[in-house]
Design a protein around this motif. Structure first.
Motif, PDB file in Angstrom:
ATOM      1  N   SER A 193       0.823  -1.222   0.000  1.00  0.00           N
ATOM      2  CA  SER A 193       0.000   0.000   0.000  1.00  0.00           C
ATOM      3  C   SER A 193       0.851   1.263   0.000  1.00  0.00           C
ATOM      4  O   SER A 193       1.980   1.273   0.493  1.00  0.00           O
ATOM      5  CB  SER A 193      -0.904   0.012   1.237  1.00  0.00           C
ATOM      6  N   HIS A 194       0.276   2.334  -0.538  1.00  0.00           N
ATOM      7  CA  HIS A 194       0.953   3.633  -0.511  1.00  0.00           C
ATOM      8  C   HIS A 194       0.701   4.340   0.818  1.00  0.00           C
ATOM      9  O   HIS A 194       1.576   5.016   1.344  1.00  0.00           O
ATOM     10  CB  HIS A 194       0.467   4.517  -1.658  1.00  0.00           C
ATOM     11  N   ARG A 195      -0.515   4.201   1.335  1.00  0.00           N
ATOM     12  CA  ARG A 195      -0.879   4.807   2.616  1.00  0.00           C
ATOM     13  C   ARG A 195      -1.905   3.904   3.278  1.00  0.00           C
ATOM     14  O   ARG A 195      -2.491   3.048   2.624  1.00  0.00           O
ATOM     15  CB  ARG A 195      -1.532   6.185   2.411  1.00  0.00           C
ATOM     16  N   GLY A 196      -2.119   4.145   4.568  1.00  0.00           N
ATOM     17  CA  GLY A 196      -3.117   3.341   5.259  1.00  0.00           C
ATOM     18  C   GLY A 196      -3.834   4.117   6.350  1.00  0.00           C
ATOM     19  O   GLY A 196      -3.383   5.185   6.783  1.00  0.00           O
ATOM     20  N   TYR A 197      -4.967   3.539   6.749  1.00  0.00           N
ATOM     21  CA  TYR A 197      -5.767   4.087   7.852  1.00  0.00           C
ATOM     22  C   TYR A 197      -6.039   2.938   8.818  1.00  0.00           C
ATOM     23  O   TYR A 197      -6.198   1.796   8.394  1.00  0.00           O
ATOM     24  CB  TYR A 197      -7.106   4.606   7.336  1.00  0.00           C
ATOM     25  N   VAL A 198      -6.098   3.264  10.106  1.00  0.00           N
ATOM     26  CA  VAL A 198      -6.450   2.252  11.109  1.00  0.00           C
ATOM     27  C   VAL A 198      -7.830   2.605  11.679  1.00  0.00           C
ATOM     28  O   VAL A 198      -8.051   3.736  12.129  1.00  0.00           O
ATOM     29  CB  VAL A 198      -5.407   2.199  12.248  1.00  0.00           C
ATOM     30  N   LEU A 199      -8.731   1.624  11.608  1.00  0.00           N
ATOM     31  CA  LEU A 199     -10.104   1.829  12.089  1.00  0.00           C
ATOM     32  C   LEU A 199     -10.303   0.995  13.348  1.00  0.00           C
ATOM     33  O   LEU A 199      -9.949  -0.194  13.392  1.00  0.00           O
ATOM     34  CB  LEU A 199     -11.089   1.372  11.006  1.00  0.00           C
ATOM     35  N   ARG A 200     -10.859   1.623  14.356  1.00  0.00           N
ATOM     36  CA  ARG A 200     -11.175   0.881  15.575  1.00  0.00           C
ATOM     37  C   ARG A 200     -12.448   1.449  16.188  1.00  0.00           C
ATOM     38  O   ARG A 200     -12.574   2.663  16.317  1.00  0.00           O
ATOM     39  CB  ARG A 200      -9.999   1.025  16.559  1.00  0.00           C
ATOM     40  N   ASN A 201     -13.364   0.565  16.557  1.00  0.00           N
ATOM     41  CA  ASN A 201     -14.654   1.011  17.128  1.00  0.00           C
ATOM     42  C   ASN A 201     -15.301   2.105  16.298  1.00  0.00           C
ATOM     43  O   ASN A 201     -15.842   3.075  16.846  1.00  0.00           O
ATOM     44  CB  ASN A 201     -14.456   1.504  18.570  1.00  0.00           C
ATOM     45  N   GLY A 202     -15.233   1.972  14.992  1.00  0.00           N
ATOM     46  CA  GLY A 202     -15.939   2.911  14.120  1.00  0.00           C
ATOM     47  C   GLY A 202     -15.233   4.236  13.890  1.00  0.00           C
ATOM     48  O   GLY A 202     -15.771   5.105  13.211  1.00  0.00           O
ATOM     49  N   ARG A 203     -14.040   4.386  14.442  1.00  0.00           N
ATOM     50  CA  ARG A 203     -13.302   5.646  14.238  1.00  0.00           C
ATOM     51  C   ARG A 203     -11.938   5.393  13.619  1.00  0.00           C
ATOM     52  O   ARG A 203     -11.297   4.374  13.901  1.00  0.00           O
ATOM     53  CB  ARG A 203     -13.041   6.342  15.584  1.00  0.00           C
ATOM     54  N   ILE A 204     -11.482   6.353  12.811  1.00  0.00           N
ATOM     55  CA  ILE A 204     -10.104   6.312  12.311  1.00  0.00           C
ATOM     56  C   ILE A 204      -9.204   6.798  13.445  1.00  0.00           C
ATOM     57  O   ILE A 204      -9.346   7.931  13.922  1.00  0.00           O
ATOM     58  CB  ILE A 204      -9.919   7.244  11.085  1.00  0.00           C
ATOM     59  N   ILE A 205      -8.281   5.918  13.882  1.00  0.00           N
ATOM     60  CA  ILE A 205      -7.438   6.316  15.005  1.00  0.00           C
ATOM     61  C   ILE A 205      -6.007   6.617  14.572  1.00  0.00           C
ATOM     62  O   ILE A 205      -5.209   7.120  15.362  1.00  0.00           O
ATOM     63  CB  ILE A 205      -7.427   5.246  16.131  1.00  0.00           C
ATOM     64  N   LYS A 206      -5.681   6.331  13.296  1.00  0.00           N
ATOM     65  CA  LYS A 206      -4.317   6.615  12.835  1.00  0.00           C
ATOM     66  C   LYS A 206      -4.308   6.564  11.319  1.00  0.00           C
ATOM     67  O   LYS A 206      -5.030   5.772  10.715  1.00  0.00           O
ATOM     68  CB  LYS A 206      -3.369   5.530  13.377  1.00  0.00           C
ATOM     69  N   GLU A 207      -3.498   7.397  10.684  1.00  0.00           N
ATOM     70  CA  GLU A 207      -3.335   7.318   9.232  1.00  0.00           C
ATOM     71  C   GLU A 207      -1.927   7.731   8.854  1.00  0.00           C
ATOM     72  O   GLU A 207      -1.253   8.449   9.604  1.00  0.00           O
ATOM     73  CB  GLU A 207      -4.355   8.216   8.525  1.00  0.00           C
ATOM     74  N   GLY A 208      -1.461   7.257   7.711  1.00  0.00           N
ATOM     75  CA  GLY A 208      -0.133   7.657   7.265  1.00  0.00           C
ATOM     76  C   GLY A 208       0.493   6.607   6.375  1.00  0.00           C
ATOM     77  O   GLY A 208      -0.144   5.624   6.000  1.00  0.00           O
ATOM     78  N   PRO A 209       1.783   6.823   6.025  1.00  0.00           N
ATOM     79  CA  PRO A 209       2.485   5.843   5.196  1.00  0.00           C
ATOM     80  C   PRO A 209       2.725   4.542   5.972  1.00  0.00           C
ATOM     81  O   PRO A 209       2.739   4.554   7.207  1.00  0.00           O
ATOM     82  CB  PRO A 209       3.809   6.534   4.856  1.00  0.00           C
ATOM     83  N   PRO A 210       2.902   3.424   5.274  1.00  0.00           N
ATOM     84  CA  PRO A 210       3.061   2.126   5.935  1.00  0.00           C
ATOM     85  C   PRO A 210       4.138   2.110   7.017  1.00  0.00           C
ATOM     86  O   PRO A 210       3.926   1.539   8.093  1.00  0.00           O
ATOM     87  CB  PRO A 210       3.428   1.197   4.780  1.00  0.00           C
ATOM     88  N   SER A 211       5.281   2.752   6.754  1.00  0.00           N
ATOM     89  CA  SER A 211       6.373   2.707   7.736  1.00  0.00           C
ATOM     90  C   SER A 211       5.923   3.336   9.056  1.00  0.00           C
ATOM     91  O   SER A 211       6.209   2.810  10.135  1.00  0.00           O
ATOM     92  CB  SER A 211       7.605   3.425   7.185  1.00  0.00           C
ATOM     93  N   LEU A 212       5.205   4.449   8.952  1.00  0.00           N
ATOM     94  CA  LEU A 212       4.744   5.136  10.162  1.00  0.00           C
ATOM     95  C   LEU A 212       3.721   4.280  10.913  1.00  0.00           C
ATOM     96  O   LEU A 212       3.759   4.150  12.135  1.00  0.00           O
ATOM     97  CB  LEU A 212       4.113   6.481   9.773  1.00  0.00           C
ATOM     98  N   LEU A 213       2.830   3.639  10.142  1.00  0.00           N
ATOM     99  CA  LEU A 213       1.793   2.821  10.796  1.00  0.00           C
ATOM    100  C   LEU A 213       2.415   1.607  11.483  1.00  0.00           C
ATOM    101  O   LEU A 213       2.046   1.268  12.603  1.00  0.00           O
ATOM    102  CB  LEU A 213       0.756   2.362   9.765  1.00  0.00           C
TER     103      LEU A 213
END
Ligand SMILES: Nc1ncnc2c1ncn2[C@@H]1O[C@H](COP(=O)(O)OP(=O)(O)O)[C@@H](O)[C@H]1O
Ligand SMILES: [Mg+2]
Length: 234
Positions: free
Chosen positions: A202-222
């Motif tokens: 992936s170029h970028r990603g988002y983390v979803l938990r309990n219906g909310r985005i709790i983190k986003e960014g490039p794979p290395s950061l995630l």
């Protein structure tokens, strides 16, 4: 290409998505990572017009598509490969592929070309084209589900847990093919619990938990983030 602004979705009184905002640019592979029940499938069903939004807007190629009907959304090239694949088990592989082209059924030559393209991407489907889809392995069924979605000529393809229930070698094969599809120009939105492999393409990603985005960014950061570590050791 896709812009989601503060999207909230309820099942009855219960919110499943809370103010979710997310952007996908043309040519990207975007990952949405999250545990079971985070709301990943709910988001894809809402983008496809199957569930209604409570609040927020969805824009696809600059156009507001919030709460348009699913048929209309498909015709714009926003295509969804559902969780669990949903192929037609008693139909042949070829007939399953043809079902994916129902919005294009008047364009015979384009359909034939589309089928050739799918066979090139997934040679196993060509070998098994006359076989009933229900007799395919899980990995082959996932390939068929992806191939069928390509028949609808997606601009943006959304995949709901393509690795679910597959043997590791199939998972790798699927992800290698997804990367190839992206190199051929297709924009991808991959919803997954399989963190490493998904972020690796992936170029970028988002983390979803309990219906909310709790983190986003490039794979290395995630991968370095506490949010992902919590998921890995949950
Ligand atoms: N049809 C439904 N009716 C009521 N609640 C649902 C329904 N589908 C999902 N939910 C609830 O919404 C939340 C998110 O589910 P879902 O989107 O399927 O998550 P994920 O795909 O991340 O596992 C969960 O709490 C789930 O129980
Ligand atoms: Mg799901």
């Amino acid at each position: 290409m896709l812009k989601i602004k503060k999207l909230t979705v309820h099942y009855g009184p219960l919110p499943a998505l809370k103010e979710v905002s997310l952007d996908i640019d043309q040519g990207e592979i975007i990952a949405l990572i999250g545990p079971n029940r985070a709301g990943k499938t709910t988001l894809l069903l809402t983008l496809s017009g199957i569930l209604e939004t409570t609040e927020g807007r969805i824009y696809f190629e600059e156009e507001d598509i919030t709460n348009l009907n699913p048929h209309h959304i498909v015709s714009k090239g926003l295509i969804h490969v559902p969780q669990g694949r949903h192929i037609f088990p008693t139909l042949s592989v070829l007939d399953n592929l043809l079902m994916g082209a129902y919005t294009k059924r008047k364009e015979k030559q384009a359909i034939e070309r589309g089928i050739e393209d799918v066979y090139q991407l997934f040679p196993k489907l060509s070998e098994r084209k006359n076989q009933r889809a229900g007799t395919l392995s899980g990995g082959e069924q996932q390939m068929l589900a992806i191939g069928r979605s390509l028949m609808a000529k997606p601009e943006l393809l959304m995949l709901d847990e393509p690795s679910l229930g597959l043997a590791p070698r199939f998972v790798e094969e699927i992800f290698t093919t997804l990367k190839k599809m992206n190199q051929n120009g297709l924009t991808l939105f991959i919803v997954e619990q399989e963190i490493h492999l998904t972020l690796s393409i992936s170029h970028r990603g988002y983390v979803l938990r309990n219906g909310r985005i709790i983190k986003e960014g490039p794979p290395s950061l995630l991968l370095d983030s506490q949010e992902i570590k919590d998921l890995l050791f949950a």
